[in-house]
Design a protein around this motif. Sequence first.
Motif, mmCIF file in Angstrom:
data_model
loop_
_atom_site.group_PDB
_atom_site.id
_atom_site.type_symbol
_atom_site.label_atom_id
_atom_site.label_comp_id
_atom_site.label_asym_id
_atom_site.label_seq_id
_atom_site.Cartn_x
_atom_site.Cartn_y
_atom_site.Cartn_z
ATOM 1 N N CYS A 71 0.889 -1.154 0.000
ATOM 2 C CA CYS A 71 0.000 0.000 0.000
ATOM 3 C C CYS A 71 0.927 1.202 0.000
ATOM 4 O O CYS A 71 1.833 1.290 0.832
ATOM 5 N N ASN A 72 0.717 2.115 -0.923
ATOM 6 C CA ASN A 72 1.668 3.191 -1.185
ATOM 7 C C ASN A 72 2.999 2.532 -1.530
ATOM 8 O O ASN A 72 3.037 1.635 -2.344
ATOM 9 N N TYR A 160 2.504 2.584 -8.589
ATOM 10 C CA TYR A 160 2.400 3.235 -7.303
ATOM 11 C C TYR A 160 0.927 3.548 -7.137
ATOM 12 O O TYR A 160 0.402 4.443 -7.822
ATOM 13 N N ASN A 161 0.230 2.749 -6.320
ATOM 14 C CA ASN A 161 -1.216 2.897 -6.122
ATOM 15 C C ASN A 161 -1.979 2.893 -7.441
ATOM 16 O O ASN A 161 -2.864 3.714 -7.669
ATOM 17 N N GLU A 162 -1.607 1.969 -8.311
ATOM 18 C CA GLU A 162 -2.239 1.731 -9.618
ATOM 19 C C GLU A 162 -1.878 2.762 -10.691
ATOM 20 O O GLU A 162 -2.382 2.692 -11.804
ATOM 21 N N LYS A 182 -0.532 9.476 -3.448
ATOM 22 C CA LYS A 182 -0.661 8.683 -2.222
ATOM 23 C C LYS A 182 -2.108 8.196 -2.050
ATOM 24 O O LYS A 182 -3.057 8.922 -2.328
ATOM 25 N N ALA A 183 -2.260 6.975 -1.550
ATOM 26 C CA ALA A 183 -3.603 6.400 -1.344
ATOM 27 C C ALA A 183 -4.261 7.003 -0.123
ATOM 28 O O ALA A 183 -3.641 7.390 0.823
#
Length: 183
Positions: A71-72, A160-162, A182-183
């Motif tokens: 995640c991230n 990076y986060n899709e 950033k998510a």
Amino acid sequence: MDSRVAPALWTELLAQDVMKEMGGHHIMGLCVLKWGYKFFADLLDYIKAPNRNSDKSIPMTVDFIRLKIYCNNQSTGDIKVIGGDNLSTLTGKNFLIVEDTIDTDRTMQTLLSLVKQHNPKMVKVASLLLKRTPRSVGYRPDFVGFEIPDKFVIGYALDYNEYFRDLNHACVISETRKAKYKA
């Protein structure tokens, strides 16, 4: 490391190495999604290229599995295996796992443990990138494109986060882009 690397330059050489060790036998390729799909497709194209100009074809089959850990740009610590429901088809086969990046080794060790439960004849791992990180336990894949420093890399299906999967090169993400996406 150059700030931009065109991974396809190394893929043909890796395919030649794979064929030296595994060629002449049926190869079952397992792509680790989502990150490895571009490398997997390019590697298989180079592996199959000699088949096009020869009367001797090497049988290949493919399957896909997804391992979710990030995640991230941080590992969550949990490895979720998605897919690979019928790995019993691996029994007695020469098996090539294709991964984009190996860093802490935990993900690959989890997958290798899962695969080996099905008694394949041979298991080899090809990774485009091998990250030099103090978090590594020292696992080294059978085939490596190139080693990189302990930086978060995007592009060539690495996200990076899709975001950034669509880049045709791999590069280190800047702190500005990390903050923006950033998510």
